[in-house]
Scaffold this motif. Structure first.
Motif, mmCIF file in Angstrom:
data_model
loop_
_atom_site.group_PDB
_atom_site.id
_atom_site.type_symbol
_atom_site.label_atom_id
_atom_site.label_comp_id
_atom_site.label_asym_id
_atom_site.label_seq_id
_atom_site.Cartn_x
_atom_site.Cartn_y
_atom_site.Cartn_z
ATOM 1 N N UNK A 292 56.860 68.032 11.147
ATOM 2 C CA UNK A 292 55.855 67.097 10.504
ATOM 3 C C UNK A 292 55.199 66.361 11.250
ATOM 4 N N UNK A 293 53.810 66.388 11.398
ATOM 5 C CA UNK A 293 53.142 65.253 12.124
ATOM 6 C C UNK A 293 52.297 64.530 11.143
ATOM 7 N N UNK A 294 52.130 63.258 11.448
ATOM 8 C CA UNK A 294 51.406 62.260 10.588
ATOM 9 C C UNK A 294 50.723 61.453 11.621
ATOM 10 N N UNK A 295 49.494 61.378 11.437
ATOM 11 C CA UNK A 295 48.579 60.350 12.354
ATOM 12 C C UNK A 295 48.070 59.269 11.266
ATOM 13 N N UNK A 296 48.014 57.952 11.500
ATOM 14 C CA UNK A 296 47.110 56.938 10.891
ATOM 15 C C UNK A 296 46.407 56.247 11.603
ATOM 16 N N UNK A 297 45.357 56.132 11.218
ATOM 17 C CA UNK A 297 44.201 54.973 12.090
ATOM 18 C C UNK A 297 44.069 53.901 11.063
ATOM 19 N N UNK A 298 43.802 52.681 11.472
ATOM 20 C CA UNK A 298 43.690 51.443 10.614
ATOM 21 C C UNK A 298 42.971 50.352 11.149
ATOM 22 N N UNK A 299 42.530 49.562 10.339
ATOM 23 C CA UNK A 299 42.166 48.016 10.734
ATOM 24 C C UNK A 299 42.749 47.165 9.928
ATOM 25 N N UNK A 300 43.395 46.049 10.570
ATOM 26 C CA UNK A 300 44.180 45.263 9.845
ATOM 27 C C UNK A 300 43.938 43.962 10.199
ATOM 28 N N UNK A 301 43.419 43.017 9.411
ATOM 29 C CA UNK A 301 42.977 41.669 9.686
ATOM 30 C C UNK A 301 43.674 40.607 8.401
ATOM 31 N N UNK A 302 44.869 40.028 8.927
ATOM 32 C CA UNK A 302 45.596 39.476 8.031
ATOM 33 C C UNK A 302 44.684 37.915 7.448
ATOM 34 N N UNK A 303 45.049 37.331 6.488
ATOM 35 C CA UNK A 303 44.440 36.255 5.899
ATOM 36 C C UNK A 303 44.576 35.060 7.067
ATOM 37 N N UNK A 304 43.553 34.300 7.169
ATOM 38 C CA UNK A 304 43.563 33.032 8.199
ATOM 39 C C UNK A 304 42.646 31.912 7.439
ATOM 40 N N UNK A 305 42.785 31.033 8.138
ATOM 41 C CA UNK A 305 41.913 29.594 7.239
ATOM 42 C C UNK A 305 40.536 29.965 7.390
ATOM 43 N N UNK A 306 39.885 30.316 6.537
ATOM 44 C CA UNK A 306 38.576 30.684 6.083
ATOM 45 C C UNK A 306 38.258 32.082 6.668
ATOM 46 N N UNK A 307 39.168 32.730 6.539
ATOM 47 C CA UNK A 307 38.978 34.347 6.742
ATOM 48 C C UNK A 307 39.835 35.148 5.680
ATOM 49 N N UNK A 308 39.260 35.779 4.762
ATOM 50 C CA UNK A 308 40.088 36.619 4.059
ATOM 51 C C UNK A 308 40.633 38.041 4.665
ATOM 52 N N UNK A 309 41.646 38.338 4.087
ATOM 53 C CA UNK A 309 42.284 39.548 4.773
ATOM 54 C C UNK A 309 41.766 40.814 4.381
ATOM 55 N N UNK A 310 41.941 41.891 5.267
ATOM 56 C CA UNK A 310 41.417 43.326 4.739
ATOM 57 C C UNK A 310 42.364 44.158 5.565
ATOM 58 N N UNK A 311 42.732 45.359 4.774
ATOM 59 C CA UNK A 311 43.567 46.381 5.572
ATOM 60 C C UNK A 311 42.998 47.599 5.154
ATOM 61 N N UNK A 312 42.297 48.560 5.955
ATOM 62 C CA UNK A 312 41.816 49.709 5.710
ATOM 63 C C UNK A 312 42.810 50.814 6.704
ATOM 64 N N UNK A 313 43.213 51.741 6.116
ATOM 65 C CA UNK A 313 44.003 52.968 6.927
ATOM 66 C C UNK A 313 43.690 54.095 6.208
#
Length: 469
Positions: A292-313
């Motif tokens: 079994x082969x699995x591949x995941x591409x993502x963009x992960x930006x955690x919450x920081x002061x004045x920056x809301x988090x976003x995680x897309x994969x």
């Protein structure tokens, strides 16, 4: 997670777990008054991709007293591993200190989940249990002990050996898998190039390595709601049922990453079939299994002061194992997945992870050889929204599972009708009783709890207990 009865018989181990929880739960202190708030590592200190919901936004300085233990915690997950400060034992008694002196970290984590359908819309059915909650169901009890060894003790910086042994139990094995004491993982982890690249090789449990299935990316509070079975229907290894494999992740810049895994598949039929051909968990290549082969591409930006988090994969899974198709042939198998979580409010910039989040997930697998062929999930959840309770999580999760028409025909007699999909809506609140103890009650509506039209809508009560020692 469910794979294709009996009244539950809660084992002595579960009773002891609950008794210990009650003992440690008093007094339940206000969370903002606790001095032992769990710390979140900075990106430079953590080898994991940071999630949309860190374990704590009240992070003490990097030199806090628990850092040496957190540095020994299991590495390589897609979500942040639970912090030692958020455990029952923490550093009391000197056990962790003595082990850390020789490079060993330990992490006992126990979970127990229960479900019951209050409506019992079975139209007089008197046969065996067919779905979770039809009787009072202990859907999962897991008692696990993870131990790690820091290879830096012998000069290999960034290296770690990790193993887990798990006792997996439930009251409805026909759906929830076998009761078993097994190896949960045994692998070597290595980070390279200042954590820009990492890999893992050995017997791996991929539940927390890919996909991000826990609501908010939190092991203790994100258990109720998601019902995505498609990746595990395809043979992806999961909690208590590790498989030999290799995972590698490359980070590009601050937020982009690509992670690929190659593992020996679990056989068609999931944990039950795996246990039949590999009861101890150490067999490298049991019959009826492929790659079994699995591949995941993502963009992960955690919450920081004045920056809301976003995680897309998102990504895909391909399995060379031959699955029986519903038209009598045999075929390899595949699936695709995409998911995203976004923070939409940040009421306190000093504690940026608090707020309201929204997220969605979609999985697809071909209906020719998969009973579950489409999965849709939407979620809204709030972190630390009550004054004095920064670690609690409230969530509302809706799911829609579509069955394969061909698969349904093989499971119902000619001329009988069946439901082609299941829809559920589950509300829950994860309450941090004290460090290391989370109690999460929930209430949910399930329309068509099984594909048989004999059964009406279910009103399920849920209860999840997580204890981390």
């Amino acid at each position: 997670m469910n794979f294709p009865t009996h009244p539950p018989q809660i084992p002595i181990l579960t009773a002891a777990l609950i008794a210990s929880t009650l003992f440690y739960a008093s007094p339940a202190l206000s969370q903002e008054q606790e001095s032992e708030a769990p710390a979140q590592a900075s990106p430079a200190e953590s080898s994991t991709v940071q999630t949309v919901l860190p374990d704590s936004e009240d992070a003490p300085p990097p030199q806090d007293r628990y850092k040496r233990f957190d540095d020994l915690s299991l590495k390589g997950w897609a979500i942040t591993y639970p912090r030692v400060a958020d455990t029952i034992l923490a550093d009391h008694g000197g056990v962790r200190d003595a082990l850390a002196d020789i490079g060993i970290g330990i992490s006992p984590i126990n979970t127990a989940n229960f479900q019951y359908d209050f409506l019992q819309n079975d139209r007089g059915y008197k046969g065996p249990q067919l779905y979770n909650g039809q009787d009072i169901t202990r859907t999962n009890t897991t008692v696990s002990l993870t131990a790690t060894y820091d290879m830096g003790m012998i000069g290999i910086k960034g290296g770690q050996i990790a193993t887990t042994f798990s006792l997996v139990d439930n009251s409805f094995p026909e759906v929830n898998g076998p009761k078993k004491l097994r190896i949960g993982r045994l692998h070597y982890y290595q980070s390279l190039f200042h954590d820009r690249v990492d890999f893992k090789v050995g017997y791996i449990d991929n539940t927390q390595e890919f996909l991000g299935i826990n609501v908010g990316g939190n092991l203790a509070t994100g258990n109720l709601g998601p019902q995505a079975t498609i990746p595990f229907q395809l043979g992806l290894s999961y909690g208590g049922f590790a498989a030999p494999g290799f995972n590698a992740r490359v980070k590009v810049g601050r937020h982009l990453y690509n992670k690929v895994g190659v593992q020996r598949s679990l056989p068609p039929g999931g944990a039950t079939a795996e246990n039949a051909v590999n009861p101890g968990g150490f067999r490298f290549h049991p019959p009826g299994t492929g790659v079994l082969v699995i591949d995941e591409v993502g963009f992960n930006s955690p919450a920081a002061r004045g920056e809301k988090s976003i995680w897309i994969r998102g990504g895909g899974i391909y399995n060379t194992t031959k699955f029986d198709t519903f038209d009598g042939a045999r075929s390899t198998n595949w699936a695709t997945f995409i998911a995203g979580d976004k923070q939409i409010t940040q009421p306190d910039p000093q504690k940026p992870a608090r707020g309201v989040y929204v997220g969605a997930t979609f999985n697809y697998a071909p209906p020719r050889q998969n009973l579950y062929t489409q999965y849709y999930e939407g979620r809204v959840y709030a972190v630390g929204m009550l004054k004095g309770r920064p670690f609690d999580l409230a969530s509302l999760v809706t799911t829609f599972n579509k069955y394969s028409p061909a698969g349904l025909r093989t499971r119902t007699a000619q001329g009988e009708e069946n439901y082609r999909a299941t829809w559920a809506l589950i509300a829950s609140y994860a309450y941090r009783v004290r460090p290391g103890i989370y109690l999460q009650p929930g209430l949910g509506v399930t329309v068509h709890p099984t594909y048989s039209p004999r059964f009406g809508t279910a009103l399920n009560g849920y209860l999840s207990l997580v204890t981390m020692f």
